[in-house]
Structure formats: C-alpha cells, structure tokens
Design a protein around this motif. Structure first.
Motif, mmCIF file in Angstrom:
data_model
loop_
_atom_site.group_PDB
_atom_site.id
_atom_site.type_symbol
_atom_site.label_atom_id
_atom_site.label_comp_id
_atom_site.label_asym_id
_atom_site.label_seq_id
_atom_site.Cartn_x
_atom_site.Cartn_y
_atom_site.Cartn_z
ATOM 1 N N TYR A 126 -4.874 -1.696 -17.571
ATOM 2 C CA TYR A 126 -6.291 -1.482 -18.327
ATOM 3 C C TYR A 126 -6.889 -2.610 -19.089
ATOM 4 O O TYR A 126 -8.103 -3.070 -18.746
ATOM 5 C CB TYR A 126 -6.120 -0.664 -19.447
ATOM 6 C CG TYR A 126 -7.335 0.114 -20.243
ATOM 7 C CD1 TYR A 126 -8.260 0.685 -19.598
ATOM 8 C CD2 TYR A 126 -7.365 -0.286 -21.648
ATOM 9 C CE1 TYR A 126 -9.555 0.989 -20.244
ATOM 10 C CE2 TYR A 126 -8.459 0.016 -22.084
ATOM 11 C CZ TYR A 126 -9.769 0.520 -21.572
ATOM 12 O OH TYR A 126 -10.799 0.757 -22.412
ATOM 13 N N ASP A 127 -6.309 -3.516 -19.704
ATOM 14 C CA ASP A 127 -6.935 -4.435 -20.428
ATOM 15 C C ASP A 127 -7.254 -5.865 -19.483
ATOM 16 O O ASP A 127 -8.303 -6.078 -19.522
ATOM 17 C CB ASP A 127 -5.803 -5.125 -21.497
ATOM 18 C CG ASP A 127 -5.997 -4.544 -22.703
ATOM 19 O OD1 ASP A 127 -6.773 -3.316 -22.678
ATOM 20 O OD2 ASP A 127 -5.571 -5.051 -23.805
ATOM 21 N N THR A 128 -6.538 -6.004 -18.457
ATOM 22 C CA THR A 128 -6.637 -6.932 -17.431
ATOM 23 C C THR A 128 -8.163 -6.569 -16.753
ATOM 24 O O THR A 128 -8.890 -7.366 -16.706
ATOM 25 C CB THR A 128 -5.564 -7.009 -16.506
ATOM 26 O OG1 THR A 128 -4.512 -7.237 -17.065
ATOM 27 C CG2 THR A 128 -5.893 -8.554 -15.609
ATOM 28 N N ILE A 129 -8.233 -5.515 -16.236
ATOM 29 C CA ILE A 129 -9.450 -5.170 -15.349
ATOM 30 C C ILE A 129 -10.507 -5.139 -16.427
ATOM 31 O O ILE A 129 -11.457 -5.845 -16.177
ATOM 32 C CB ILE A 129 -9.206 -3.543 -14.700
ATOM 33 C CG1 ILE A 129 -8.200 -3.823 -13.798
ATOM 34 C CG2 ILE A 129 -10.529 -3.352 -14.073
ATOM 35 C CD1 ILE A 129 -7.906 -2.519 -13.120
ATOM 36 N N LEU A 165 -5.514 -16.359 -14.279
ATOM 37 C CA LEU A 165 -4.203 -16.502 -14.600
ATOM 38 C C LEU A 165 -3.802 -16.437 -16.146
ATOM 39 O O LEU A 165 -2.880 -15.854 -16.431
ATOM 40 C CB LEU A 165 -3.929 -17.870 -13.903
ATOM 41 C CG LEU A 165 -2.333 -18.360 -14.112
ATOM 42 C CD1 LEU A 165 -1.337 -17.140 -13.075
ATOM 43 C CD2 LEU A 165 -1.990 -19.569 -13.870
ATOM 44 N N TYR A 166 -4.647 -17.001 -16.768
ATOM 45 C CA TYR A 166 -4.479 -17.284 -18.251
ATOM 46 C C TYR A 166 -4.622 -15.939 -18.786
ATOM 47 O O TYR A 166 -4.004 -15.453 -19.769
ATOM 48 C CB TYR A 166 -5.448 -18.152 -19.137
ATOM 49 C CG TYR A 166 -5.339 -19.564 -18.666
ATOM 50 C CD1 TYR A 166 -4.292 -20.359 -19.185
ATOM 51 C CD2 TYR A 166 -6.093 -20.203 -17.845
ATOM 52 C CE1 TYR A 166 -4.195 -21.452 -18.865
ATOM 53 C CE2 TYR A 166 -5.963 -21.498 -17.181
ATOM 54 C CZ TYR A 166 -4.943 -22.242 -17.722
ATOM 55 O OH TYR A 166 -5.009 -23.642 -17.409
ATOM 56 N N VAL A 167 -5.758 -15.176 -18.418
ATOM 57 C CA VAL A 167 -5.637 -13.583 -19.005
ATOM 58 C C VAL A 167 -4.720 -12.853 -18.644
ATOM 59 O O VAL A 167 -3.807 -12.143 -19.365
ATOM 60 C CB VAL A 167 -7.000 -12.919 -18.001
ATOM 61 C CG1 VAL A 167 -6.929 -11.369 -18.590
ATOM 62 C CG2 VAL A 167 -8.177 -13.747 -18.710
ATOM 63 N N ILE A 168 -3.766 -13.086 -17.306
ATOM 64 C CA ILE A 168 -2.741 -12.381 -17.268
ATOM 65 C C ILE A 168 -1.486 -12.713 -17.909
ATOM 66 O O ILE A 168 -0.863 -12.015 -18.369
ATOM 67 C CB ILE A 168 -2.449 -12.549 -15.537
ATOM 68 C CG1 ILE A 168 -3.525 -11.746 -14.666
ATOM 69 C CG2 ILE A 168 -1.013 -11.990 -15.128
ATOM 70 C CD1 ILE A 168 -3.307 -11.851 -13.242
ATOM 71 N N LYS A 178 -10.487 4.041 -18.295
ATOM 72 C CA LYS A 178 -9.238 4.675 -18.923
ATOM 73 C C LYS A 178 -8.767 5.571 -18.020
ATOM 74 O O LYS A 178 -7.738 5.792 -17.783
ATOM 75 C CB LYS A 178 -9.730 4.940 -20.409
ATOM 76 C CG LYS A 178 -8.605 5.496 -21.289
ATOM 77 C CD LYS A 178 -7.821 4.499 -21.700
ATOM 78 C CE LYS A 178 -6.528 4.785 -22.332
ATOM 79 N NZ LYS A 178 -5.375 3.828 -22.293
ATOM 80 N N PRO A 179 -9.312 6.728 -17.902
ATOM 81 C CA PRO A 179 -8.709 7.863 -16.864
ATOM 82 C C PRO A 179 -8.245 7.384 -15.601
ATOM 83 O O PRO A 179 -7.296 7.764 -15.248
ATOM 84 C CB PRO A 179 -10.078 8.592 -16.880
ATOM 85 C CG PRO A 179 -11.138 8.291 -17.472
ATOM 86 C CD PRO A 179 -10.868 7.018 -18.063
ATOM 87 N N ALA A 182 -9.306 -19.614 -24.742
ATOM 88 C CA ALA A 182 -9.642 -18.268 -25.359
ATOM 89 C C ALA A 182 -8.702 -17.428 -24.437
ATOM 90 O O ALA A 182 -8.272 -16.309 -24.987
ATOM 91 C CB ALA A 182 -11.009 -18.233 -25.593
ATOM 92 N N ALA A 183 -8.849 -17.428 -23.098
ATOM 93 C CA ALA A 183 -8.484 -16.269 -22.516
ATOM 94 C C ALA A 183 -7.046 -15.842 -22.796
ATOM 95 O O ALA A 183 -6.492 -14.733 -22.704
ATOM 96 C CB ALA A 183 -8.628 -16.464 -20.998
ATOM 97 N N GLY A 184 -6.154 -17.176 -22.731
ATOM 98 C CA GLY A 184 -4.803 -16.863 -23.137
ATOM 99 C C GLY A 184 -4.522 -16.474 -24.494
ATOM 100 O O GLY A 184 -3.345 -15.852 -24.587
ATOM 101 N N ILE A 185 -5.401 -16.886 -25.275
ATOM 102 C CA ILE A 185 -4.719 -16.823 -26.923
ATOM 103 C C ILE A 185 -5.080 -15.396 -27.387
ATOM 104 O O ILE A 185 -4.638 -14.935 -28.329
ATOM 105 C CB ILE A 185 -5.110 -17.909 -27.721
ATOM 106 C CG1 ILE A 185 -4.351 -18.279 -28.670
ATOM 107 C CG2 ILE A 185 -6.827 -17.812 -28.177
ATOM 108 C CD1 ILE A 185 -3.100 -18.966 -28.292
ATOM 109 N N VAL A 186 -6.599 -14.866 -26.924
ATOM 110 C CA VAL A 186 -6.740 -13.586 -27.694
ATOM 111 C C VAL A 186 -5.780 -12.363 -27.507
ATOM 112 O O VAL A 186 -5.968 -11.764 -28.645
ATOM 113 C CB VAL A 186 -8.210 -13.355 -27.166
ATOM 114 C CG1 VAL A 186 -8.974 -12.239 -27.947
ATOM 115 C CG2 VAL A 186 -9.402 -14.416 -27.408
ATOM 116 N N PRO A 187 -5.462 -12.293 -26.093
ATOM 117 C CA PRO A 187 -4.529 -10.969 -26.423
ATOM 118 C C PRO A 187 -3.253 -11.129 -27.365
ATOM 119 O O PRO A 187 -2.867 -10.198 -27.620
ATOM 120 C CB PRO A 187 -4.076 -10.960 -24.884
ATOM 121 C CG PRO A 187 -4.944 -11.970 -24.253
ATOM 122 C CD PRO A 187 -5.523 -12.781 -25.025
#
Lengths: 77, 347
Positions: free
Chosen positions: B56-59, B231-234, B28-29, B278-283
């Motif tokens: 933040y979320d991606t990493i 890719l889906y996460v992004i 976070k910081p 799941a990777a694409g849909i959860v965000p």
C-alpha cells in the motif's frame, strides 16, 4: 561544429553527453563533443542550471535534458 | 512535433492521469484484496499486516511522487531561474525578497549538482548574499521527494507544516546571514564575480519550444525521479515495515520524547552526517512518530537530513571559505532546532 556539454558531473549531464554523441554519430555531422566540468568555465556562459548544451559557443539549452529530436534539429540545421 | 503524435500524447495523458487518481483513491481496498484474498494472508497475522502496509505505502508514494514531480517540472518549465534573477534585482521588495527567494527555492526543483552554478549565477546578477542564501537553504529542504513522502506517510497537515516551516527557515536564515556581512568569506574568484556583477536585462524567453513539445520531457523527468528513488522508497518502507512490527513501543521515546530537553539537538546532530535521501528516511521517521517521538523532533531530524549534508558542504567549498560554510550550516542548524522546540510546544 563544436558542441559542448556544461555540467559538473551530474547524472543528467552524463546522459546529455551520451545523447549528443549518439546524435552526432547517427546524423554524420562533422562535430566535436566535449564536456565542460570546470565551474569557472561553466559560469562564463552565464548558465545557472545544468546541464546545458552549447553549440558553437551559443547556449541552446539549459537546465533541462532536451529530447533526441530537439538535438537533431539543432545540429542538422 | 507531428500532429498525430500530439493527439497520441494528449489522449494518453487524459487516460493515465484519471487512472492514477482513481487508483490512488481505491488503493486501500485493492491492496486489501490482493494481500488477504489473492495471496490469502491472514489479516490478523503479522506477515499479512506487514505485506499489506508495504504494498500500500509503496504504490501510494510512487503515485504521489510521479504526480508531484511532474507538477514541479511544469512549474519549472514556466518559471525559469533567469526570470527569478531579473525579478529579484529589479523589483523593490522591502524585505520581502528573502521570503520570495525562499519560496521560489521551495517550488523550483533542481538537482543538488546545480547548486554551485545557481549560487554563482545569483551572485553574478547582483543579488545580495542573504537573499541568495535564502534560496540556497530552502531549495534542498523543500523538494518534490520530501513533499510526496510526507504527503503519503503523514498526511496533508504535517506536509503543510513541513513546507511552511522550510520556507520560514530559508527566509529568516537568509535574512540573518545577510545581516552578518559575510561577503568577505567568499572564495576570491567569487568575490571578483560579485564585484563585476551587473543587473541582468537580458532576454529570458530564449527557449521558445512550445508547451506541448516540452510535455514529454517533463513527464519523462517526473518518471525518472520515480525510478531514481524507487529503490530507496522500497528500502525505507521495508525498514519501516520491519520496525513497525518488531521495535517495541516506547523504544525511541526513552531518548527522544518531548520532555527530554536534549532530544531535538541530539536528533539534529545524528542527522547531519546522514545523507540518506528523503525517500529512504521518511518511512523510518514515520515509525519514530508512530512509536511516540513528537512530530516536531521528527521534522527537525528530517530537515537536518535533507538540508544539511557533508557532500553539500564540500560542493560549497568551491565558492565559500570554510568559515562561511560553518556559519551557514550553524545558522540553519540553530533555526531547525528552534523550530523543533516550537512545534513540540504548539502541536
């Protein structure tokens, strides 16, 4: 030597097929590599997790992708 | 494996693992510094907040995903499926076998293309159809990608609720399907296999490659899962980040809030044709929840996306007649809807 890759077209199965072909070429072993996609035939080897590697009708790996070294060891034995 | 190679492997694990955990805790910081100081985006600005959220979320999710997939890989290496089959057929379980099958379905990762051989394998080993179903239901429902995404975006409580209810759906679903005596709706060649089934006594420890030699493969596989869903996460997080800023509050709540009785069935019906992983849909779901959709509805939606998919149905066609596929999917759908209502009541 007869090498078979069992797996109904998943990504790992294709990787394994490529890997097996590369190893055969590099080691110069006289072997044929075929890929078995028919589910009935796959099940005749009693394999539940694909991909699986079969050498001379014996299942040597199942459910995971072996490393290149592991395959080399097996077919040059 | 050669000794110096082994030492190299162990030292790199000793370095990378704490480094990843440290990075996770100080992320976070670090991301704040990068976005607000290094890129000199204003903390109040819309773009600043979105970029910060995105990085933040991606990493965070990628770290979680890598760690959890490797962990699951370890579990899988030491819990071969053959052992489960022998275990389920030889031990007297007094009904608990549904729970165990479902639980093992949750902790064993396997690619969806394995579901047919797995199904046949279990049937062949003489495991009752209901128990096999329990395994088959939970396996895609609770997987490493879904867990990592939930942990990263919703926190530990929601993740536990998700995992436990996934196992419950499998247990109860398997039990109910087992009671329905559906064996006659298997395709003919599967019925033949079932008739010839025998209790397995074969040796399972054939793969005796030492642990240290398998470790690179396990880590590689964890890494390849990260690469595959990257890719889906992004995309998912980008959509999420965009929606966070631009979709008005209460937009979804008009249709999907808790007091609308049809909200959950609607969410589930919308989800079935979606085969987004799941990777694409959860965000995206995270935004739904942030905008006022109750968590129970969100979980129900999520479960239908990963647990019920048309591609899976066509795969299952090889082993089941349409009627059985219908009953199978119908039962899971009903339980998911029921769970959704339950969570909206108690959470």
């Amino acid at each position: 030597m007869e090498i078979k890759i069992l797996g109904a077209g998943c990504a790992k199965c294709k990787t394994l097929e490529k890997l097996a072909n590369t190893v055969v070429k590099e080691t110069g072993v006289n072997a044929s590599v075929t890929s078995v996609e028919d589910i009935v035939e796959i099940m005749s080897y009693n394999v539940m997790m694909t991909p699986a590697l079969v050498i001379d009708d014996k299942v040597v790996f199942k459910g995971r992708l072996p490393t290149k070294d592991e395959i080399t060891n097996l077919i040059t034995k | 494996m050669k000794n110096n190679k082994k030492i190299k492997l162990i030292t790199s694990i000793l370095f990378v693992l704490p480094a990843l955990i440290l990075l996770y805790y100080y992320l976070k910081p670090l991301v704040d510094y990068v976005t607000y100081t290094f890129l000199s985006l204003s903390e109040e600005s819309h773009i600043g907040a979105s970029v910060n959220f995105f990085i933040y979320d991606t990493i965070k999710i990628l770290i979680l995903l890598f760690l959890i997939s490797s962990l699951m890989g370890l579990v899988n290496a030491y819990f071969p499926i053959d052992r489960l089959r022998v275990y389920l057929t030889t031990k007297k379980m007094y009904g608990l076998q549904y729970f165990f099958a479902s639980f093992f379905g949750a902790i064993t990762p396997f690619c969806s293309c394995s579901s047919i051989p797995l199904f046949i394998g279990l049937v062949k080993g003489g495991i009752p159809l209901g128990v096999t179903f329990a395994f088959l239901i939970t396996s895609p429902l609770v997987n490493e990608v879904a867990i990592a995404m939930f942990l990263g975006l919703f926190g530990i409580k929601a993740t536990l609720i998700y995992a436990i209810s996934g196992v419950l759906v499998g247990t109860i679903g398997g039990f109910v399907l087992g009671k329905l005596k559906l064996d006659r709706y298997l395709t003919d060649w599967v019925k033949e296999i079932q008739a010839d089934s025998e209790q397995e006594t074969e040796q399972w420890e054939k793969d005796n490659t030492p642990f240290i030699d398998r470790l690179p493969t396990i880590i590689n596989e964890g890494w390849s899962i990260v690469r595959k869903v990257l890719l889906y996460v992004i995309i998912g997080i980008s959509i999420g980040a965009a929606m966070h800023g631009y979709v008005p509050e209460d937009f979804f709540t008009e249709y999907l809030s808790a007091d609308k009785w049809y909200a959950i069935p609607l969410a589930v019906l919308l989800a079935v044709p979606m085969y987004a992983n799941a990777a694409g849909i959860v965000p995206v779901i995270q935004v739904f929840v942030a905008k006022g959709v109750p968590l129970g509805t969100a979980i129900a939606f999520m479960m239908s996306v990963v647990g019920l998919s048309l591609p899976e149905a066509t795969l299952l066609k090889k082993v089941m007649k349409w009627k059985l596929i219908g009953v199978f999917f119908g039962t899971i759908t009903i339980f998911i809807i029921f769970l959704g209502y339950l969570f909206n009541l108690i959470l």
